[in-house]
Design an enzyme around this catalytic site. Structure first.
Site, mmCIF file in Angstrom:
data_model
loop_
_atom_site.group_PDB
_atom_site.id
_atom_site.type_symbol
_atom_site.label_atom_id
_atom_site.label_comp_id
_atom_site.label_asym_id
_atom_site.label_seq_id
_atom_site.Cartn_x
_atom_site.Cartn_y
_atom_site.Cartn_z
ATOM 1 N N LYS A 55 0.818 -1.222 0.000
ATOM 2 C CA LYS A 55 0.000 0.000 0.000
ATOM 3 C C LYS A 55 0.849 1.268 0.000
ATOM 4 O O LYS A 55 0.397 2.329 -0.425
ATOM 5 C CB LYS A 55 -0.974 0.001 1.188
ATOM 6 C CG LYS A 55 -1.922 -1.211 1.238
ATOM 7 C CD LYS A 55 -2.564 -1.517 -0.082
ATOM 8 C CE LYS A 55 -3.472 -2.733 -0.126
ATOM 9 N NZ LYS A 55 -2.915 -4.005 0.335
ATOM 10 N N TYR A 269 -12.117 -14.876 3.003
ATOM 11 C CA TYR A 269 -11.106 -13.830 3.223
ATOM 12 C C TYR A 269 -10.610 -13.874 4.667
ATOM 13 O O TYR A 269 -11.406 -13.860 5.611
ATOM 14 C CB TYR A 269 -11.717 -12.455 2.928
ATOM 15 C CG TYR A 269 -10.783 -11.319 3.288
ATOM 16 C CD1 TYR A 269 -9.785 -10.922 2.409
ATOM 17 C CD2 TYR A 269 -10.882 -10.671 4.514
ATOM 18 C CE1 TYR A 269 -8.903 -9.904 2.750
ATOM 19 C CE2 TYR A 269 -10.005 -9.648 4.868
ATOM 20 C CZ TYR A 269 -9.021 -9.271 3.985
ATOM 21 O OH TYR A 269 -8.147 -8.269 4.324
ATOM 22 N N TYR A 295 -2.818 -12.671 2.635
ATOM 23 C CA TYR A 295 -2.541 -12.391 1.215
ATOM 24 C C TYR A 295 -1.341 -13.184 0.692
ATOM 25 O O TYR A 295 -1.493 -14.126 -0.079
ATOM 26 C CB TYR A 295 -2.264 -10.895 1.021
ATOM 27 C CG TYR A 295 -3.415 -9.992 1.352
ATOM 28 C CD1 TYR A 295 -4.373 -9.680 0.384
ATOM 29 C CD2 TYR A 295 -3.564 -9.436 2.614
ATOM 30 C CE1 TYR A 295 -5.431 -8.839 0.674
ATOM 31 C CE2 TYR A 295 -4.623 -8.586 2.916
ATOM 32 C CZ TYR A 295 -5.549 -8.297 1.945
ATOM 33 O OH TYR A 295 -6.591 -7.471 2.227
HETATM 34 C C1 LIG Z 1 -3.698 -5.233 0.171
HETATM 35 C C2 LIG Z 1 -2.756 -6.368 0.106
HETATM 36 C C3 LIG Z 1 -2.689 -7.184 -1.034
HETATM 37 C C4 LIG Z 1 -3.603 -7.036 -2.203
HETATM 38 O O1 LIG Z 1 -3.322 -5.934 -2.999
HETATM 39 P P1 LIG Z 1 -4.521 -5.246 -3.803
HETATM 40 O O2 LIG Z 1 -3.910 -4.108 -4.468
HETATM 41 O O3 LIG Z 1 -5.539 -4.888 -2.755
HETATM 42 O O4 LIG Z 1 -5.076 -6.258 -4.732
HETATM 43 C C5 LIG Z 1 -1.768 -8.196 -1.053
HETATM 44 N N1 LIG Z 1 -0.956 -8.418 -0.002
HETATM 45 C C6 LIG Z 1 -0.993 -7.667 1.115
HETATM 46 C C7 LIG Z 1 -0.079 -8.013 2.229
HETATM 47 C C8 LIG Z 1 -1.896 -6.617 1.207
HETATM 48 O O5 LIG Z 1 -1.943 -5.883 2.311
#
Ligand SMILES: *Cc1c(COP(=O)(O)O)cnc(C)c1O
Length: 338
Positions: A55, A269, A295
Protein backbone atom coordinates in the site's frame (compact mmCIF):
# COMPACT_ATOMS: atom_id res chain seq x y z
CA UNK A 1 12.02 2.32 -23.03
CA UNK A 2 11.83 2.82 -19.27
CA UNK A 3 11.83 6.55 -19.65
CA UNK A 4 8.22 6.20 -20.68
CA UNK A 5 7.05 5.58 -17.14
CA UNK A 6 9.04 8.44 -15.67
CA UNK A 7 7.56 10.78 -18.25
CA UNK A 8 4.02 9.54 -17.92
CA UNK A 9 3.99 9.49 -14.14
CA UNK A 10 5.74 12.77 -13.60
CA UNK A 11 2.55 14.78 -14.18
CA UNK A 12 0.88 13.19 -11.14
CA UNK A 13 1.63 14.54 -7.67
CA UNK A 14 3.65 12.12 -5.55
CA UNK A 15 5.12 12.20 -2.06
CA UNK A 16 8.06 10.04 -1.07
CA UNK A 17 6.99 7.42 1.49
CA UNK A 18 8.59 4.18 0.32
CA UNK A 19 12.16 2.94 0.30
CA UNK A 20 12.68 2.48 -3.43
CA UNK A 21 13.71 0.54 -5.34
CA UNK A 22 12.79 -2.48 -3.23
CA UNK A 23 15.21 -5.39 -3.71
CA UNK A 24 14.73 -8.13 -6.28
CA UNK A 25 16.20 -11.29 -4.79
CA UNK A 26 16.73 -14.84 -5.94
CA UNK A 27 15.32 -17.61 -3.74
CA UNK A 28 17.80 -20.44 -4.36
CA UNK A 29 16.67 -22.67 -1.49
CA UNK A 30 12.97 -22.49 -2.28
CA UNK A 31 13.68 -22.99 -6.00
CA UNK A 32 15.73 -26.09 -5.17
CA UNK A 33 13.15 -27.48 -2.74
CA UNK A 34 10.41 -27.20 -5.33
CA UNK A 35 12.66 -28.59 -8.05
CA UNK A 36 11.16 -26.50 -10.82
CA UNK A 37 11.72 -23.00 -12.18
CA UNK A 38 13.91 -20.34 -10.58
CA UNK A 39 11.92 -18.27 -8.13
CA UNK A 40 12.69 -14.66 -7.40
CA UNK A 41 11.06 -12.31 -4.93
CA UNK A 42 10.34 -8.62 -5.41
CA UNK A 43 10.58 -7.34 -1.87
CA UNK A 44 7.65 -4.93 -1.55
CA UNK A 45 7.43 -6.13 2.02
CA UNK A 46 10.45 -3.81 2.38
CA UNK A 47 8.83 -0.54 1.35
CA UNK A 48 9.82 0.66 4.79
CA UNK A 49 6.81 2.50 6.18
CA UNK A 50 5.59 1.01 9.46
CA UNK A 51 6.79 -2.50 8.56
CA UNK A 52 6.16 -2.06 4.84
CA UNK A 53 3.86 -3.55 2.25
CA UNK A 54 2.31 -2.82 -1.12
CA UNK A 55 0.00 0.00 0.00
CA UNK A 56 2.93 2.35 0.54
CA UNK A 57 3.63 2.67 -3.19
CA UNK A 58 -0.02 3.48 -3.82
CA UNK A 59 -0.13 5.96 -0.97
CA UNK A 60 2.71 7.98 -2.50
CA UNK A 61 0.11 9.05 -5.08
CA UNK A 62 -3.05 8.98 -2.94
CA UNK A 63 -1.55 11.06 -0.14
CA UNK A 64 -0.06 13.53 -2.61
CA UNK A 65 -3.52 13.96 -4.14
CA UNK A 66 -4.94 14.60 -0.66
CA UNK A 67 -2.28 17.24 0.03
CA UNK A 68 -2.87 18.85 -3.38
CA UNK A 69 -6.55 19.24 -2.47
CA UNK A 70 -5.67 20.84 0.85
CA UNK A 71 -7.11 18.00 2.92
CA UNK A 72 -6.45 17.83 6.64
CA UNK A 73 -8.04 14.44 7.34
CA UNK A 74 -7.69 11.12 5.54
CA UNK A 75 -10.73 8.86 5.63
CA UNK A 76 -10.17 5.25 4.69
CA UNK A 77 -11.53 1.78 5.16
CA UNK A 78 -10.41 -1.82 5.59
CA UNK A 79 -10.74 -5.07 7.49
CA UNK A 80 -9.78 -5.11 11.17
CA UNK A 81 -6.34 -6.51 10.23
CA UNK A 82 -5.95 -4.28 7.18
CA UNK A 83 -2.36 -3.64 6.11
CA UNK A 84 -3.65 -0.76 4.02
CA UNK A 85 -5.10 0.96 7.07
CA UNK A 86 -1.85 0.51 9.01
CA UNK A 87 0.24 2.04 6.21
CA UNK A 88 -2.28 4.87 5.70
CA UNK A 89 -2.31 5.66 9.42
CA UNK A 90 1.50 5.84 9.42
CA UNK A 91 1.63 8.00 6.27
CA UNK A 92 -0.94 10.38 7.76
CA UNK A 93 1.27 10.82 10.83
CA UNK A 94 4.32 11.51 8.68
CA UNK A 95 2.43 14.12 6.64
CA UNK A 96 0.69 15.77 9.58
CA UNK A 97 -2.84 14.68 8.66
CA UNK A 98 -5.57 13.22 10.85
CA UNK A 99 -6.75 9.71 10.00
CA UNK A 100 -10.33 8.44 10.33
CA UNK A 101 -10.69 4.72 9.77
CA UNK A 102 -13.73 2.57 9.13
CA UNK A 103 -12.92 -1.01 10.05
CA UNK A 104 -15.10 -3.81 8.75
CA UNK A 105 -15.41 -6.95 10.85
CA UNK A 106 -14.98 -9.24 7.83
CA UNK A 107 -13.70 -12.19 9.82
CA UNK A 108 -16.38 -13.83 12.00
CA UNK A 109 -15.67 -14.76 15.61
CA UNK A 110 -12.28 -13.09 15.77
CA UNK A 111 -9.77 -14.25 18.35
CA UNK A 112 -8.53 -11.83 20.97
CA UNK A 113 -5.21 -11.22 19.13
CA UNK A 114 -7.11 -10.68 15.86
CA UNK A 115 -9.16 -7.96 17.53
CA UNK A 116 -6.24 -6.29 19.29
CA UNK A 117 -2.79 -7.25 18.01
CA UNK A 118 -1.01 -7.14 14.65
CA UNK A 119 -2.12 -4.29 12.42
CA UNK A 120 -4.79 -2.90 14.70
CA UNK A 121 -2.27 -2.50 17.50
CA UNK A 122 -0.15 -0.43 15.09
CA UNK A 123 -3.19 1.63 13.96
CA UNK A 124 -3.74 2.54 17.59
CA UNK A 125 -0.07 3.40 18.10
CA UNK A 126 -0.35 5.79 15.13
CA UNK A 127 -3.32 7.43 16.83
CA UNK A 128 -5.77 6.73 14.01
CA UNK A 129 -9.40 7.22 14.98
CA UNK A 130 -11.01 3.81 14.53
CA UNK A 131 -14.71 3.02 14.08
CA UNK A 132 -15.83 -0.57 13.67
CA UNK A 133 -18.69 -1.76 11.46
CA UNK A 134 -20.36 -5.16 11.02
CA UNK A 135 -19.50 -7.27 7.95
CA UNK A 136 -21.43 -6.34 4.80
CA UNK A 137 -21.98 -2.72 5.82
CA UNK A 138 -22.15 -0.39 2.80
CA UNK A 139 -18.78 1.17 3.58
CA UNK A 140 -18.80 3.54 0.62
CA UNK A 141 -21.94 5.15 2.02
CA UNK A 142 -20.51 5.02 5.54
CA UNK A 143 -17.35 6.82 4.35
CA UNK A 144 -19.50 9.57 2.84
CA UNK A 145 -21.29 9.98 6.15
CA UNK A 146 -18.01 10.27 8.00
CA UNK A 147 -16.81 12.84 5.44
CA UNK A 148 -19.99 14.87 5.91
CA UNK A 149 -19.45 14.79 9.65
CA UNK A 150 -15.86 16.00 9.27
CA UNK A 151 -16.91 18.83 6.94
CA UNK A 152 -19.63 19.90 9.37
CA UNK A 153 -16.94 20.20 12.05
CA UNK A 154 -14.86 22.43 9.74
CA UNK A 155 -12.43 19.75 8.53
CA UNK A 156 -11.33 18.90 4.99
CA UNK A 157 -11.60 15.16 4.41
CA UNK A 158 -9.99 13.17 1.60
CA UNK A 159 -11.36 9.70 0.95
CA UNK A 160 -9.09 6.80 0.03
CA UNK A 161 -11.02 3.67 -1.01
CA UNK A 162 -10.32 0.17 0.25
CA UNK A 163 -6.72 -0.83 -0.51
CA UNK A 164 -6.14 2.59 -2.18
CA UNK A 165 -7.34 0.73 -5.27
CA UNK A 166 -8.46 3.47 -7.61
CA UNK A 167 -6.67 4.96 -10.62
CA UNK A 168 -4.56 7.18 -8.37
CA UNK A 169 -3.31 4.41 -6.08
CA UNK A 170 -2.75 2.05 -9.01
CA UNK A 171 -0.10 4.46 -10.33
CA UNK A 172 2.16 3.10 -7.60
CA UNK A 173 2.18 -0.26 -9.38
CA UNK A 174 2.46 1.22 -12.86
CA UNK A 175 5.69 2.65 -11.52
CA UNK A 176 6.69 -0.65 -9.86
CA UNK A 177 6.44 -2.46 -13.20
CA UNK A 178 9.17 -0.31 -14.71
CA UNK A 179 11.31 -0.62 -11.58
CA UNK A 180 11.02 -4.41 -11.76
CA UNK A 181 11.74 -4.73 -15.48
CA UNK A 182 14.82 -2.61 -15.05
CA UNK A 183 16.06 -4.77 -12.15
CA UNK A 184 15.47 -8.03 -14.00
CA UNK A 185 17.33 -6.62 -16.97
CA UNK A 186 20.24 -5.60 -14.72
CA UNK A 187 20.26 -9.09 -13.14
CA UNK A 188 20.44 -10.59 -16.60
CA UNK A 189 17.20 -12.55 -16.81
CA UNK A 190 13.82 -12.29 -18.41
CA UNK A 191 10.71 -12.54 -16.22
CA UNK A 192 8.67 -15.41 -17.65
CA UNK A 193 5.90 -15.08 -15.07
CA UNK A 194 5.04 -12.46 -12.51
CA UNK A 195 2.85 -13.64 -9.64
CA UNK A 196 1.14 -11.57 -6.95
CA UNK A 197 -1.67 -11.75 -4.44
CA UNK A 198 -4.74 -9.89 -5.67
CA UNK A 199 -7.46 -8.42 -3.48
CA UNK A 200 -8.83 -4.93 -4.00
CA UNK A 201 -7.13 -5.08 -7.43
CA UNK A 202 -4.91 -2.00 -7.54
CA UNK A 203 -1.68 -3.96 -7.46
CA UNK A 204 -2.53 -6.29 -10.32
CA UNK A 205 -4.21 -3.54 -12.34
CA UNK A 206 -1.30 -1.13 -11.94
CA UNK A 207 1.28 -3.79 -12.77
CA UNK A 208 -0.44 -4.89 -15.96
CA UNK A 209 -0.82 -1.30 -17.14
CA UNK A 210 2.85 -0.62 -16.39
CA UNK A 211 3.99 -3.78 -18.18
CA UNK A 212 1.92 -3.18 -21.26
CA UNK A 213 2.78 0.52 -21.36
CA UNK A 214 6.42 -0.57 -21.55
CA UNK A 215 5.60 -3.06 -24.29
CA UNK A 216 6.40 -5.99 -22.03
CA UNK A 217 4.31 -9.08 -22.76
CA UNK A 218 5.19 -10.63 -19.37
CA UNK A 219 2.26 -12.71 -18.14
CA UNK A 220 0.90 -11.60 -14.79
CA UNK A 221 -0.95 -14.03 -12.54
CA UNK A 222 -3.00 -12.76 -9.61
CA UNK A 223 -3.77 -15.24 -6.87
CA UNK A 224 -7.06 -14.29 -5.30
CA UNK A 225 -7.72 -14.01 -1.58
CA UNK A 226 -11.44 -13.26 -1.49
CA UNK A 227 -13.67 -13.12 -4.57
CA UNK A 228 -14.40 -15.91 -7.07
CA UNK A 229 -12.31 -15.87 -10.27
CA UNK A 230 -14.67 -14.11 -12.67
CA UNK A 231 -15.58 -11.37 -10.19
CA UNK A 232 -11.91 -10.81 -9.36
CA UNK A 233 -10.85 -10.65 -13.00
CA UNK A 234 -13.65 -8.23 -13.85
CA UNK A 235 -12.67 -5.99 -10.94
CA UNK A 236 -9.01 -5.96 -12.01
CA UNK A 237 -9.92 -5.43 -15.67
CA UNK A 238 -12.20 -2.46 -14.92
CA UNK A 239 -9.51 -0.78 -12.83
CA UNK A 240 -6.77 -1.58 -15.36
CA UNK A 241 -8.80 -0.03 -18.19
CA UNK A 242 -9.52 3.07 -16.12
CA UNK A 243 -5.87 3.37 -15.10
CA UNK A 244 -4.64 3.00 -18.69
CA UNK A 245 -6.99 5.79 -19.67
CA UNK A 246 -5.89 7.91 -16.70
CA UNK A 247 -2.25 7.78 -17.84
CA UNK A 248 -3.25 8.61 -21.40
CA UNK A 249 -2.82 5.12 -22.87
CA UNK A 250 -6.37 3.80 -23.29
CA UNK A 251 -6.72 0.34 -24.74
CA UNK A 252 -3.29 -1.05 -23.89
CA UNK A 253 -4.73 -3.77 -21.63
CA UNK A 254 -6.75 -6.64 -23.09
CA UNK A 255 -9.24 -8.74 -21.15
CA UNK A 256 -7.05 -11.80 -21.72
CA UNK A 257 -4.16 -10.07 -19.92
CA UNK A 258 -6.12 -10.29 -16.69
CA UNK A 259 -5.74 -13.69 -15.09
CA UNK A 260 -6.75 -14.52 -11.54
CA UNK A 261 -6.53 -17.93 -9.93
CA UNK A 262 -8.92 -18.02 -6.99
CA UNK A 263 -8.49 -21.67 -6.01
CA UNK A 264 -6.47 -20.91 -2.90
CA UNK A 265 -8.90 -18.70 -0.95
CA UNK A 266 -10.13 -21.56 1.23
CA UNK A 267 -13.31 -20.87 3.16
CA UNK A 268 -13.02 -17.08 2.95
CA UNK A 269 -11.11 -13.83 3.22
CA UNK A 270 -8.74 -13.88 6.16
CA UNK A 271 -9.56 -17.48 7.10
CA UNK A 272 -6.38 -19.58 7.34
CA UNK A 273 -5.81 -22.61 5.10
CA UNK A 274 -3.50 -25.61 5.49
CA UNK A 275 -1.63 -24.65 2.33
CA UNK A 276 -1.12 -21.07 3.56
CA UNK A 277 0.26 -22.41 6.82
CA UNK A 278 2.64 -24.68 4.92
CA UNK A 279 3.77 -21.83 2.63
CA UNK A 280 4.48 -19.53 5.59
CA UNK A 281 6.64 -22.20 7.27
CA UNK A 282 8.38 -23.27 4.05
CA UNK A 283 9.45 -19.75 3.08
CA UNK A 284 10.46 -18.90 6.65
CA UNK A 285 12.52 -22.05 7.10
CA UNK A 286 14.12 -22.14 3.66
CA UNK A 287 14.80 -18.44 3.10
CA UNK A 288 14.33 -16.69 6.44
CA UNK A 289 11.47 -14.67 4.95
CA UNK A 290 8.11 -13.83 6.50
CA UNK A 291 4.82 -13.91 4.60
CA UNK A 292 1.39 -12.97 5.95
CA UNK A 293 -1.63 -15.22 6.57
CA UNK A 294 -4.21 -13.30 4.53
CA UNK A 295 -2.54 -12.39 1.22
CA UNK A 296 1.07 -13.35 0.49
CA UNK A 297 0.75 -16.67 2.38
CA UNK A 298 -2.18 -17.78 0.26
CA UNK A 299 -0.57 -16.41 -2.89
CA UNK A 300 2.67 -18.29 -2.34
CA UNK A 301 0.66 -21.40 -1.44
CA UNK A 302 -0.92 -21.10 -4.87
CA UNK A 303 2.42 -20.61 -6.60
CA UNK A 304 3.93 -23.61 -4.78
CA UNK A 305 1.00 -25.80 -5.79
CA UNK A 306 1.20 -24.70 -9.43
CA UNK A 307 4.97 -25.36 -9.51
CA UNK A 308 4.42 -28.82 -7.99
CA UNK A 309 1.78 -29.55 -10.61
CA UNK A 310 4.34 -28.73 -13.32
CA UNK A 311 2.51 -25.66 -14.63
CA UNK A 312 5.78 -23.81 -15.24
CA UNK A 313 8.69 -24.74 -17.48
CA UNK A 314 11.79 -25.71 -15.47
CA UNK A 315 13.89 -23.24 -17.40
CA UNK A 316 11.65 -20.30 -16.54
CA UNK A 317 12.14 -17.44 -14.12
CA UNK A 318 9.22 -16.57 -11.89
CA UNK A 319 9.03 -13.38 -9.87
CA UNK A 320 6.79 -13.46 -6.81
CA UNK A 321 5.82 -9.96 -5.74
CA UNK A 322 5.90 -10.01 -1.95
CA UNK A 323 3.20 -7.56 -0.95
CA UNK A 324 4.07 -7.55 2.77
CA UNK A 325 1.70 -7.94 5.69
CA UNK A 326 3.76 -9.91 8.19
CA UNK A 327 2.47 -7.71 11.01
CA UNK A 328 -0.75 -9.73 10.70
CA UNK A 329 1.07 -12.91 11.75
CA UNK A 330 0.74 -11.72 15.34
CA UNK A 331 -3.03 -11.51 14.93
CA UNK A 332 -3.09 -15.18 13.89
CA UNK A 333 -1.07 -16.57 16.78
CA UNK A 334 -3.98 -18.87 17.74
CA UNK A 335 -4.50 -20.25 14.21
CA UNK A 336 -1.00 -20.67 12.79
CA UNK A 337 0.49 -24.06 13.49
CA UNK A 338 4.24 -24.12 13.91
C1 LIG B 1 -3.70 -5.23 0.17
C2 LIG B 1 -2.76 -6.37 0.11
C3 LIG B 1 -2.69 -7.18 -1.03
C4 LIG B 1 -3.60 -7.04 -2.20
O1 LIG B 1 -3.32 -5.93 -3.00
P1 LIG B 1 -4.52 -5.25 -3.80
O2 LIG B 1 -3.91 -4.11 -4.47
O3 LIG B 1 -5.54 -4.89 -2.75
O4 LIG B 1 -5.08 -6.26 -4.73
C5 LIG B 1 -1.77 -8.20 -1.05
N1 LIG B 1 -0.96 -8.42 0.00
C6 LIG B 1 -0.99 -7.67 1.11
C7 LIG B 1 -0.08 -8.01 2.23
C8 LIG B 1 -1.90 -6.62 1.21
O5 LIG B 1 -1.94 -5.88 2.31
Amino acid sequence: MLKFCDRVLEKFPRVSLAHLPTPLEHLPNLSKLLGGPQIWVKRDDCTGLASGGNKTRKLEFSMAAALAEGADTIVTVGAVQSNHVRQTAAAACKLGLACEVLLERRVREPSEPYANSGNILLDRIFGAHLREYPADTDLVAAMDEVATEIRAAGGRPYLIPVGASNVIGALGYVSCASELLEQAHASGFRIDHLVTATGSAGTQAGLIVGLRALQSATPLLGIGVSSPQLAQEEKVYALAMATAEYIGRPGIVARKDIIANCNYVGSGYGVPTEAMNEAVLLLARSEGLLLDPVYSGKALAGLIDLVRKGEFDHASNIVFLHTGGSAALFAYVDQLRT
